[in-house]
Every structure is written in C-alpha cells, then in structure tokens.
Design a protein around this motif. Structure first.
Motif, PDB file in Angstrom:
ATOM      1  N   ALA A 355       5.271  -6.158  -9.279  1.00  0.00           N
ATOM      2  CA  ALA A 355       5.701  -6.459  -7.916  1.00  0.00           C
ATOM      3  C   ALA A 355       5.047  -5.487  -6.941  1.00  0.00           C
ATOM      4  O   ALA A 355       4.606  -5.871  -5.848  1.00  0.00           O
ATOM      5  N   GLU A 356       4.941  -4.240  -7.358  1.00  0.00           N
ATOM      6  CA  GLU A 356       4.367  -3.217  -6.498  1.00  0.00           C
ATOM      7  C   GLU A 356       2.892  -3.505  -6.210  1.00  0.00           C
ATOM      8  O   GLU A 356       2.441  -3.449  -5.060  1.00  0.00           O
ATOM      9  N   VAL A 357       2.149  -3.856  -7.238  1.00  0.00           N
ATOM     10  CA  VAL A 357       0.726  -4.172  -7.090  1.00  0.00           C
ATOM     11  C   VAL A 357       0.537  -5.367  -6.155  1.00  0.00           C
ATOM     12  O   VAL A 357      -0.296  -5.361  -5.267  1.00  0.00           O
ATOM     13  N   LYS A 358       1.366  -6.366  -6.352  1.00  0.00           N
ATOM     14  CA  LYS A 358       1.286  -7.566  -5.509  1.00  0.00           C
ATOM     15  C   LYS A 358       1.493  -7.221  -4.042  1.00  0.00           C
ATOM     16  O   LYS A 358       0.785  -7.692  -3.155  1.00  0.00           O
ATOM     17  N   LYS A 359       2.479  -6.371  -3.787  1.00  0.00           N
ATOM     18  CA  LYS A 359       2.794  -5.999  -2.412  1.00  0.00           C
ATOM     19  C   LYS A 359       1.668  -5.165  -1.800  1.00  0.00           C
ATOM     20  O   LYS A 359       1.350  -5.290  -0.626  1.00  0.00           O
ATOM     21  N   LYS A 360       1.037  -4.341  -2.639  1.00  0.00           N
ATOM     22  CA  LYS A 360      -0.091  -3.538  -2.167  1.00  0.00           C
ATOM     23  C   LYS A 360      -1.255  -4.439  -1.780  1.00  0.00           C
ATOM     24  O   LYS A 360      -1.897  -4.248  -0.755  1.00  0.00           O
ATOM     25  N   GLN A 361      -1.499  -5.440  -2.629  1.00  0.00           N
ATOM     26  CA  GLN A 361      -2.586  -6.386  -2.366  1.00  0.00           C
ATOM     27  C   GLN A 361      -2.343  -7.134  -1.060  1.00  0.00           C
ATOM     28  O   GLN A 361      -3.250  -7.318  -0.245  1.00  0.00           O
ATOM     29  N   TYR A 362      -1.103  -7.529  -0.861  1.00  0.00           N
ATOM     30  CA  TYR A 362      -0.715  -8.263   0.339  1.00  0.00           C
ATOM     31  C   TYR A 362      -0.978  -7.405   1.587  1.00  0.00           C
ATOM     32  O   TYR A 362      -1.549  -7.856   2.574  1.00  0.00           O
ATOM     33  N   LEU A 363      -0.616  -6.149   1.481  1.00  0.00           N
ATOM     34  CA  LEU A 363      -0.808  -5.224   2.591  1.00  0.00           C
ATOM     35  C   LEU A 363      -2.294  -5.060   2.905  1.00  0.00           C
ATOM     36  O   LEU A 363      -2.719  -5.081   4.066  1.00  0.00           O
ATOM     37  N   HIS A 364      -3.087  -4.969   1.844  1.00  0.00           N
ATOM     38  CA  HIS A 364      -4.523  -4.819   2.003  1.00  0.00           C
ATOM     39  C   HIS A 364      -5.120  -6.039   2.714  1.00  0.00           C
ATOM     40  O   HIS A 364      -5.949  -5.921   3.615  1.00  0.00           O
ATOM     41  N   MET A 365      -4.648  -7.223   2.287  1.00  0.00           N
ATOM     42  CA  MET A 365      -5.107  -8.472   2.889  1.00  0.00           C
ATOM     43  C   MET A 365      -4.795  -8.479   4.398  1.00  0.00           C
ATOM     44  O   MET A 365      -5.634  -8.856   5.214  1.00  0.00           O
ATOM     45  N   LEU A 366      -3.595  -8.030   4.736  1.00  0.00           N
ATOM     46  CA  LEU A 366      -3.200  -7.991   6.147  1.00  0.00           C
ATOM     47  C   LEU A 366      -4.096  -7.061   6.954  1.00  0.00           C
ATOM     48  O   LEU A 366      -4.479  -7.358   8.083  1.00  0.00           O
ATOM     49  N   LYS A 367      -4.442  -5.931   6.335  1.00  0.00           N
ATOM     50  CA  LYS A 367      -5.306  -4.959   7.015  1.00  0.00           C
ATOM     51  C   LYS A 367      -6.649  -5.581   7.374  1.00  0.00           C
ATOM     52  O   LYS A 367      -7.146  -5.427   8.487  1.00  0.00           O
ATOM     53  N   GLU A 368      -7.220  -6.290   6.392  1.00  0.00           N
ATOM     54  CA  GLU A 368      -8.514  -6.930   6.628  1.00  0.00           C
ATOM     55  C   GLU A 368      -8.412  -7.987   7.712  1.00  0.00           C
ATOM     56  O   GLU A 368      -9.265  -8.098   8.574  1.00  0.00           O
ATOM     57  N   LYS A 369      -7.332  -8.749   7.651  1.00  0.00           N
ATOM     58  CA  LYS A 369      -7.104  -9.798   8.631  1.00  0.00           C
ATOM     59  C   LYS A 369      -7.063  -9.186  10.040  1.00  0.00           C
ATOM     60  O   LYS A 369      -7.651  -9.718  10.982  1.00  0.00           O
ATOM     61  N   LEU A 370      -6.388  -8.059  10.149  1.00  0.00           N
ATOM     62  CA  LEU A 370      -6.249  -7.398  11.443  1.00  0.00           C
ATOM     63  C   LEU A 370      -7.606  -6.991  12.004  1.00  0.00           C
ATOM     64  O   LEU A 370      -7.888  -7.210  13.187  1.00  0.00           O
ATOM     65  N   SER A 371      -8.445  -6.439  11.153  1.00  0.00           N
ATOM     66  CA  SER A 371      -9.728  -5.967  11.674  1.00  0.00           C
ATOM     67  C   SER A 371     -10.627  -7.125  12.111  1.00  0.00           C
ATOM     68  O   SER A 371     -11.301  -7.045  13.127  1.00  0.00           O
ATOM     69  N   THR A 372     -10.611  -8.221  11.371  1.00  0.00           N
ATOM     70  CA  THR A 372     -11.411  -9.390  11.810  1.00  0.00           C
ATOM     71  C   THR A 372     -10.860  -9.947  13.120  1.00  0.00           C
ATOM     72  O   THR A 372     -11.622 -10.315  14.008  1.00  0.00           O
ATOM     73  N   LEU A 373      -9.551  -9.976  13.222  1.00  0.00           N
ATOM     74  CA  LEU A 373      -8.938 -10.474  14.450  1.00  0.00           C
ATOM     75  C   LEU A 373      -9.354  -9.635  15.651  1.00  0.00           C
ATOM     76  O   LEU A 373      -9.658 -10.160  16.720  1.00  0.00           O
TER      77      LEU A 373
END
Length: 442
Positions: A355-373
């Motif tokens: 669960a922890e790894v999944k949540k970390k991955q999700y957070l990472h995805m959000l970070k990337e999304k933010l920078s492209t935005l």
DNA sequence: TAAATAACTTAGGACAAGATAT
DNA sequence: ATATCTTGTCCTAAGTTATTTA
C-alpha cells in the motif's frame, strides 16, 4: 485544390482588382460595393439593427481619368463621373446608415500607399528630435495660470505616456458612447492616493474605439494627479474632464512645433520606440533556435500591444484556458497534499509495504502532472499576449523588424506573413542591421 | 472661425485556410 | 481521414485629420 469560391474570387480580382495610375498597374483594396444587410455596429450602437440598403450604380460617383471611363452595368448610369487628380479614391457612395461617404480605394500594397506609410514613420522618427522640448513644454503648461493651457498640458502627457487616442467629439444619437483623451468624462478616471502620499495613481476605465474597454491603473507624477483633481473638482460624473480643451486646439498647438505633427503621431512614435527598446533589452544568443528568436520578438511586440490596448476576443476566450490550467494546478496541488497525508498515515498504521509503495507512486505521478501543467499554463499565458497583430500592421516601423532580423540572422518571413512582406517591401532595402528608429539616417 | 463634410488611417470580428491532434 | 484548434485575410466600422462651407 482550391475551393470554388477561391477560384471565383481570383477571377474577379483579375478582372476588377487593379487600376492604372501614371501608367502603373496598381492593386485596388475593395473593388465591390458593400452588400445590403442588417447593420450591427460595435458596442451599444444606437443604430444597430437598421437595414443597410443596396447600392445601385445610380448611387456611385466614379473618379478616373477623362480618357478611360468605366462603363456602368447595362441599363444603368453612374451618379456622376469626375476627374479629380487631388484625391486617391476611385469611386464612392453614401452609406445609408451613417450618411458618410464610403470609398473604393487603393490596396495598402499600392505604391502610393506604401510611400505614404513610409512617410508616416519618417514623421514619427522626426518626433524623436523634438520630443524632449515637447515634454518640457507640457510640464510647463501644467503650471500655467490659464486652465485651458493646464488642460492641454495634462492631455499631452496622457497622449504621450499612455498612447491614448486624441478623442474627437461624437454625436450621441449616431454612434456608440466611446471616448478618447479629450472627450474623457470625470466618471472615467478615479484618483487613488496611497497612505504614504508619495504614490500617486490614477485608474482609467472607459470604452475606447470599437467599444474596447481601456482599464489601466497608472502611476503618475504628483503634478498630474493634482491637476486631474482640480479638473474634476465641482463637476458631475458625466461632465467632461477637459472641458476647456478641444481636439482642434490641440492639433493646432502641435502643428507649428514640427512639420506634420498631429496627436496620432505620438502613438506611432511611442509604439515603434517601445519595440526598438524592448528588442534592445531582450538578449538573443547567437545559437538560439529560430523558434526562440521568434518568441523574443513576440514578447517585444506584446509590450506594444499592451501600450496600445490592442485586443481580440479570441484572446479574451484564451484567458479562460489560462484559468482552466490554473484551476487544474490548484486541484493537483490539493490532491498532492492529501496523498502526502495518506502516505504518512499509511506509514504509521503499518498496513504493509504494498500500500505504501502504491501511494508513493501515486504521489510521484501527481508531481509530474503538476510540472507539465505549469509549463502548459505558461505557454498559454504567453500565447495570450502575443496574438495581437494590429500594432505590427499600423504602428511599428517595419525597418526596426528588418534590422533586428538581419542582425540576428533570422529570415524576415518568420516574422511577417506573405501580405506583410509585400506591404513592407519598401523597408527591406532601406534598413541594414544597424538601422535605428531613434536616429535619423542620412 | 467653427461647424460640416470629405478624405484618409486604424480596428476587431467573421470566416476561410492552414496546422495539428485524434 | 476527420475533427479541432490556430492563424491569416477580408471586410467594413470607427477613428483622425484635412478641407470646405456658412
């Protein structure tokens, strides 16, 4: 493959699109009369919705040489045929909505028009030699005992500093309620004073040409602020701010200061000078890509559009796009915050590594999304600024652009469209890489 | 001499053409 | 290939300035 309409248009242009002046074949701008329709007008126009009638040959005056009079359509006659070599129009008729004359005139690509355009910029360049004196004068004028002179001084300051149009009087029954400098009313300006009293600001809010809103908060000199206050003093909102001043008197004042000087020369002058200055300021590295160079030019051009308050409705729509991006950025940031908290609780409660790894991955995805935005939002914002082409067409001495292109090794075609290339072809031979708008060449 | 009118420049919107995404 | 977005051109309205008229 060209469309049927395009082919038809080309054929008509070939047949009617040219005239002969002094033996030269020259292109005509509009070679058709205006079609009947419902008149819309711009802004709150008192005549909107009226029918604009059909123009018949009997309404049209022809202006041409004596030996080559165009034939009217079969069964019709021209209203009049005259031979006036003093004017440039080829035909005219009276507009049924405004009662004003409308003309068939030369294309901006005609030799005569290009020469006139070149002259316009030469007049604006000449102003640079006199502008110091003119500015000194308007500061002096503001100190005059005579209110009319004071008003002239302040009006000149606004025309020079804000590139306002001169603002002729207009008939309220015939046209939309718009103003320029001399026709400003008290309600159009708000005097703002900061607590420290050293910061003098004026807010301008009025509808200008084409009912485009002019909204601007500007820092002004203390003297201007005080004068504006005194002009407003004791007046109602709908009273004229410059009640003692007329456009005619302003242009009459300017005329002897320099040959060809009128109020609108200041707009051309300040627009072109702004472009030159911005291009001076913005560095261009030798190995920059063409796209980067174009972006730099567009930024300089945007500064001029801002000065002249040029805008298009597509740009207004564009600002929604910018806002949408901003909202998305906010949403993403909120989601990130929540994801971080989730991750923290997941660690505490120790629900397992997966669960922890999944949540970390999700957070990472959000970070990337933010920078492209963020990148996309910046691009949209920039796009919003650059799209005005009006200043390029009317206010910017094309030689500034030609020189800049030559200096930085970029082809002019990257900046000017095909039509603009033709309109400004006089500039190419006149300007080398060192041409300067603010220095007269010999 | 100022008001009216003529002549000319400047302006955004409509729409077509071109570019790009799907 | 088609839909969608962007850019360029055309159109004519709406300004400014010059000239004429009362």
């Amino acid at each position: 493959m060209k469309s049927k309409e395009a082919k038809q248009k080309l054929k008509e242009e070939k047949e009617y699109g040219y005239c002969t002046i002094d033996g030269r074949k020259e292109p005509i701008g509009n070679f058709k009369v205006e079609a009947p329709r419902l008149f819309r007008g711009r802004g709150e126009h008192p005549k909107q919705g009226r029918l604009k009638g059909r123009i018949m040959p009997e309404d049209v005056i022809i202006n041409c040489s004596r030996n080559k009079i165009p034939k009217p359509p079969l069964g019709h006659n021209w209203k009049e045929v005259r031979h006036d070599p003093k004017v440039t129009w080829l035909a005219c008729w009276t507009d049924s909505i405004t009662g004003h004359l409308r003309y068939i005139k030369l294309s901006p690509l005609a030799t005569l028009k290009m020469m006139k355009d070149c002259q316009k910029f030469e007049t604006a360049r000449r102003l640079h030699q006199h502008i110091h004196m003119i500015r000194e004068n308007y500061w002096k004028d503001m100190e005059s005992e005579d209110v009319q002179i004071q008003q002239r001084g302040v009006a000149m300051y606004l025309i020079d500093k804000l590139a306002l149009r001169v603002g002729n009087e207009k008939d309220a029954k015939e046209t939309a309620d718009t103003v320029g400098c001399c026709s400003l009313r008290c309600e159009h300006i708000t005097l703002m004073e900061e607590a420290d009293s050293e910061n003098y600001k004026v807010k301008f809010d009025f509808l200008g040409k084409d009912s485009i809103r002019y909204l601007n908060e500007v820092h002004v000199d203390k003297r201007v602020h005080q004068k504006l206050r005194s002009f407003k003093n004791g007046k109602e909102d709908e009273d004229k701010l410059f009640d003692e001043l007329s456009v005619a008197s302003l242009n009459k004042y300017l005329k002897p200061l320099m040959p060809g000087l009128t109020a609108r020369v200041f707009r051309t002058y300040n627009a072109s000078l702004t472009l030159q200055k911005k291009l001076d300021e913005l560095p261009v590295s030798v190995d920059a890509e063409d796209t980067e160079k174009i972006l730099i030019y567009n930024r300089a051009n945007a500064a001029v559009a801002l000065l002249c308050n040029h805008q298009r409705s597509s740009l207004k729509a564009n600002s929604n796009i910018v806002k949408k991006f901003e909202n998305k950025i906010k949403e993403t940031m909120k989601a990130m915050q929540k994801a971080k908290e989730d991750l923290a609780t997941a660690k505490k409660t120790y629900k397992g590594k997966k669960a922890e790894v999944k949540k970390k991955q999700y957070l990472h995805m959000l970070k990337e999304k933010l920078s492209t935005l963020k990148v996309k939002a910046a691009l949209a914002k920039e796009g919003k600024e650059i799209a005005s082409i009006v200043s390029k067409l009317y206010y910017l001495d094309p030689r500034i652009t030609v020189a800049w292109c030559k200096k930085h090794g970029i082809s002019i075609e990257k900046i000017f469209t095909k039509t603009q290339m033709k309109k400004f072809r006089w500039a190419d031979s006149m300007a080398g890489p060192d041409f300067r708008f603010d220095e007269l060449s010999h």
